[in-house]
Design a protein around this motif. Structure first.
Motif, PDB file in Angstrom:
ATOM      1  N   GLY A 237       0.850  -1.179   0.000  1.00  0.00           N
ATOM      2  CA  GLY A 237       0.000   0.000   0.000  1.00  0.00           C
ATOM      3  C   GLY A 237       0.887   1.230   0.000  1.00  0.00           C
ATOM      4  N   GLY A 238       0.304   2.396   0.209  1.00  0.00           N
ATOM      5  CA  GLY A 238       1.111   3.616   0.198  1.00  0.00           C
ATOM      6  C   GLY A 238       1.078   4.285  -1.154  1.00  0.00           C
ATOM      7  N   CYS A 239       2.246   4.725  -1.625  1.00  0.00           N
ATOM      8  CA  CYS A 239       2.302   5.605  -2.782  1.00  0.00           C
ATOM      9  C   CYS A 239       3.241   5.122  -3.874  1.00  0.00           C
ATOM     10  CB  CYS A 239       2.771   7.001  -2.344  1.00  0.00           C
ATOM     11  SG  CYS A 239       1.595   7.885  -1.309  1.00  0.00           S
ATOM     12  N   THR A 240       3.010   5.689  -5.071  1.00  0.00           N
ATOM     13  CA  THR A 240       3.961   5.572  -6.160  1.00  0.00           C
ATOM     14  C   THR A 240       4.545   6.952  -6.444  1.00  0.00           C
ATOM     15  OG1 THR A 240       2.342   5.998  -7.921  1.00  0.00           O
ATOM     16  CG2 THR A 240       2.642   3.699  -7.217  1.00  0.00           C
ATOM     17  N   VAL A 241       5.705   6.976  -7.094  1.00  0.00           N
ATOM     18  CA  VAL A 241       6.292   8.228  -7.566  1.00  0.00           C
ATOM     19  C   VAL A 241       6.568   8.063  -9.054  1.00  0.00           C
ATOM     20  CG1 VAL A 241       8.624   7.496  -6.861  1.00  0.00           C
ATOM     21  CG2 VAL A 241       8.138   9.917  -7.273  1.00  0.00           C
ATOM     22  N   SER A 242       6.176   9.058  -9.832  1.00  0.00           N
ATOM     23  CA  SER A 242       6.338   9.000 -11.282  1.00  0.00           C
ATOM     24  C   SER A 242       6.985  10.280 -11.780  1.00  0.00           C
ATOM     25  CB  SER A 242       4.981   8.817 -11.971  1.00  0.00           C
ATOM     26  OG  SER A 242       4.316   7.657 -11.506  1.00  0.00           O
ATOM     27  N   LEU A 243       7.750  10.163 -12.850  1.00  0.00           N
ATOM     28  CA  LEU A 243       8.379  11.306 -13.499  1.00  0.00           C
ATOM     29  C   LEU A 243       7.617  11.556 -14.792  1.00  0.00           C
ATOM     30  CD1 LEU A 243      10.763  13.235 -13.033  1.00  0.00           C
ATOM     31  CD2 LEU A 243      12.167  11.698 -14.436  1.00  0.00           C
ATOM     32  N   VAL A 244       6.914  12.694 -14.841  1.00  0.00           N
ATOM     33  CA  VAL A 244       5.935  12.942 -15.906  1.00  0.00           C
ATOM     34  C   VAL A 244       6.227  14.281 -16.578  1.00  0.00           C
ATOM     35  CG1 VAL A 244       3.474  13.139 -16.440  1.00  0.00           C
ATOM     36  CG2 VAL A 244       4.229  11.649 -14.568  1.00  0.00           C
TER      37      VAL A 244
END
Length: 391
Positions: free
Chosen positions: A344-351
């Protein structure tokens, strides 16, 4: 960041008195750009402080009580400043209580009691270090109020010890260190074994960091986090047949590990160790890519990190995988991965900045279709570590 004047009004409503002697401190949340589950294995991590986190208002008392209250939770209570102990019923308050307990254990004699009001902007259980933010800002504020030295590394270590021993979560040093030492527009290349740190400019040009919250709560203590630590310790014990002085998996290069990994008898434990060693090298490769301005390569390493966390370390789960899978299908996404402990928790993306609106709309839609949950999105900036805001 929170409206301080509004928080002062809330402080006075709860504790009474006047606002003139309230002092204000802030500690950020953190996002780990790459290097997951390497910190407690003595490896490299690459976190950055966020511009949102925990704001703490504090004021001295005339007695020896410790007042704890939060704008985020109804639970509040007065404690004995000189004698605090863990109580499951105290929920979030065990984090600041743990800091007081550790400071008392170091021989610090508080000159007075204190009233504290916390305001958190970090989603609980999202994997963005809400607990570390509370711990670090509490330690920094109390030491400031007492006129004692503010050594941020010592504060980070004390906060980690509090979480490990008082709250029973065997976290590594990364969260507390990043929250304490963060620097605007920089990520921290941290060797967790030695605490050697290098500030790396985080310049992504027309790309932006987006954090996506699964809104699936996960608690470190009751997740499989401690189980993964035990598996890594077991791997070290078995690898000592070839390296008698080995203390942590982070001491091994990928080449060294692959030449002796057969010494690990259990296939699952072997996979755990493989992730740690290879992830450690990905961190260093990521710094090289960023320094060279190669965002495509940095994104590839983010993707490889998530794949390893999914297949070798097995800490992602349906929700995190759904967010990452949706992100990677969209234009303008250089890379996407889970961040934090997982489960669970979060994702990080470079957009790319031209695709941010599409990213949030389309990833959100696909995520809800896949899981029935609604994701929250944060377009992030990298900020400073713990600091005094007022006066």
């Amino acid at each position: 960041m929170a409206n301080i004047e509004t928080l002062k009004i809330q402080f006075i409503e709860h504790y009474g008195g006047h606002a003139s002697d309230i002092e204000v401190f802030h500690a950020p949340g953190r996002v780990n750009l790459i290097g997951e589950h390497t910190d407690y294995n003595g490896g490299y991590v690459f976190p950055a402080a966020l511009t949102f986190g925990t704001t703490l208002l504090i004021r001295g008392r005339r007695d020896r009580s410790l007042g704890l209250a939060s704008t985020n939770f109804q639970l509040s209570k007065l404690h004995d400043m000189d004698s605090v102990s863990y109580d499951p019923a105290d929920e979030w308050m065990n984090y600041p209580k743990g800091i007081v307990h550790e400071l008392l254990g170091q021989g610090i004699a508080f000159s007075q009691g204190y009233d504290l009001l916390f305001h958190g902007e970090i989603p609980n259980g999202a994997g963005l270090s809400s607990s570390a933010s509370i711990e670090v800002v509490t330690a920094y504020a109390l030491l400031s109020m007492e006129g004692l030295p503010l050594d941020k590394t010592k504060i980070a270590l004390l906060s980690q010890k509090s979480e490990n021993e008082f709250n029973g979560v065997k976290c590594g040093i990364m969260d507390q260190f990043a929250v304490a030492h963060g620097l605007r527009d920089h990520a921290l290349l941290l060797m967790c074994d030695t605490l050697k740190v290098e500030m790396v400019p985080f310049q992504t040009g027309s790309y932006q960091l987006i954090i996506a919250n699964t809104n699936k709560r996960r608690g470190l203590a009751d997740s499989k986090y401690n189980e993964r630590r035990a598996e890594c310790e077991r791997a070290v014990e078995e690898l000592r047949a070839a390296h008698p002085d080995l203390e942590l998996l982070g001491e091994l290069s990928a080449g060294q590990f692959h030449s002796i990994h057969h010494l690990i008898q259990d296939e699952t434990v072997r996979r755990r160790a493989q992730h740690v060693v290879e992830e450690n090298e990905r961190v260093l490769q990521s710094v090289e890519a960023l320094t060279a301005g190669d965002l495509e390569r940095f994104g590839e390493l983010m993707n490889a990190s998530h794949q390893s966390l999914r297949d070798l370390y097995e800490v992602t789960g349906q929700e995190l995988d759904a967010l990452v899978d949706a992100a990677r299908q969209l234009p303008g996404v250089a890379g996407s991965r889970m961040t934090g402990a997982g489960f669970g928790g979060c994702t990080v993306s470079l957009v790319h900045e031209d695709n941010v609106a599409l990213f949030m709309e389309e990833v959100g839609r696909r995520y809800t279709e896949a899981t029935g949950l609604k994701a929250d999105f944060y377009v992030c900036s990298i900020g400073n570590g713990v600091e005094r805001l007022e006066p």
